[in-house]
Design an enzyme around this catalytic site. Structure first.
Site: not given
Ligand SMILES: NC(=O)C1=CN([C@@H]2O[C@H](COP(=O)(O)OP(=O)(O)OC[C@H]3O[C@@H](n4cnc5c(N)ncnc54)[C@H](O)[C@@H]3O)[C@@H](O)[C@H]2O)C=CC1
Ligand SMILES: O=C([O-])CC(=O)C(=O)O
Length: 314
Positions: A14, A93, A180
């Protein structure tokens, strides 16, 4: 024996995977194999061929091959995992955890089977939990399973600081600790421009705004793109990590590393400063933290542990 080129496989063709394949090839770090699921074989082969046809113009002798067969990844030196779903506006996320954990497990089985001696770099989100999943599934030693967050988060911070001061990005250094996510901890005390501490150059309120923008840097891009997340800076970050390993550069850069007591944490993958070289994560660097920094890190750790608690059972 003849010297052979290095082999880098990128799983997931991707946005991030394809861009990483191109950047790695442009740096002539080795031959690149780009792999995606069988349904995506046509586009994966097409992207790889298109990139390969750019190499004469670029003057680089790296091959790029598209495939859906792990046979083609056999004996990779480094495997970069970008497979999985990305978030859309309104998502965090962490919303990706269940789907991507399943994908990590199936991808890791194949990576271990075909490249048992490889170094694995994980990009897929939520990155700390996904790196942990790959580590457990692979059975590899901790130094050979590495996650990407800190190079990117630090790059965003460095970009904003360089813009603020109107100086070269090259001269701005920084460290971002922690998971993150929006609780990451940019360490101002360890950040500088040309060696001069940032606190001497930028007013505290502006520093705080830059820190906030860095924390939400991924979300800022997601909001602008509308249908996916960042890929140029993530791919550049992965490329720097691949290069650090293949050239044994011993770069001091933040990576997602397995902690066994460092920063007071056990059995956790978390973004920390490390030495990245020919044997993967060769060392976790422990920085002294103030009480306030420790509190911020604890908050970030708690967020990562909450996501880990949502990992699907074995
Ligand atoms: N850690 C970080 O700093 C960053 C993490 N990411 C994460 O990286 C991941 C990939 O992002 P993009 O490339 O933008 O997404 P994308 O949707 O453009 O590409 C993902 C690719 O993975 C493939 N895929 C899905 N299941 C697979 C499997 N089992 N085997 C092989 N390939 C498979 C898909 O077919 C797709 O082509 C996302 O989870 C995203 O959140 C993205 C940017 C930065
Ligand atoms: O924000 C996202 O979903 C992708 C990512 O991790 C980033 O760009 O930092």
């Amino acid at each position: 024996m003849a010297i052979k080129r290095r082999k880098i496989s990128v799983i997931g063709s991707g946005f991030t995977g394809a861009t990483t394949a191109l950047m790695v090839a442009q740096k002539e770090l080795g031959d690149v194999v780009l792999l995606d699921i069988p349904n995506m074989e046509g586009p994966t082969k097409g992207k790889a061929l298109d990139m390969l046809e750019s190499t004469p113009v670029q003057g680089v002798d790296s091959t790029i091959t598209g495939t859906s067969s792990y046979e083609d990844t056999k004996d990779s030196d480094v495997v970069v995992i970008t497979a999985g779903i990305a978030r859309k506006p309104g998502m965090s996320r962490d919303d990706l955890v269940a789907t991507n954990a399943k994908i990590m497990k199936s991808v890791t089985k194949e990576v271990v089977k075909y490249s048992p001696n490889s170094y694995i770099i994980v990009l897929t989100n939520p990155a700390d939990a996904m790196t942990y999943t790959v580590y457990k599934e692979s059975g590899f030693p901790k130094n050979r399973v590495i996650g990407q967050s800190g190079v990117l988060d630090t790059a965003r911070f460095r970009t904003f600081v360089a813009q603020e001061l109107n100086v070269s990005v090259e001269d701005v250094t920084g460290f971002v600790l922690g998971g993150h996510g929006d609780d990451m901890v940019p360490l101002i005390r360890y950040s500088a421009a040309g060696g001069v501490p940032l606190t001497k150059l930028i007013a505290p309120e502006r520093i705080e705004e830059i820190v906030e923008r860095t924390r939400k840097g991924g979300g800022e891009i997601v909001g602008l793109l509308g249908n996916g997340s960042a890929y140029y800076a993530p791919a550049a970050s992965l490329t720097q990590m691949v290069e650090a390993i293949l050239k044994d550069k011993k770069r001091i850069i933040p990576t997602i590393a397995y902690l066994e007591g460092e920063y007071g944490q056990h059995d956790l993958y978390l973004g920390v400063p490390t030495i990245l070289g020919g044997d993967g994560i060769e060392k976790v660097i422990e920085l002294d933290l103030t009480e306030e920094e420790k509190a911020q890190l604890d908050k970030s750790v708690q967020s990562v542990r909450n996501v880990m608690a949502a990992l699907p059972a074995e």
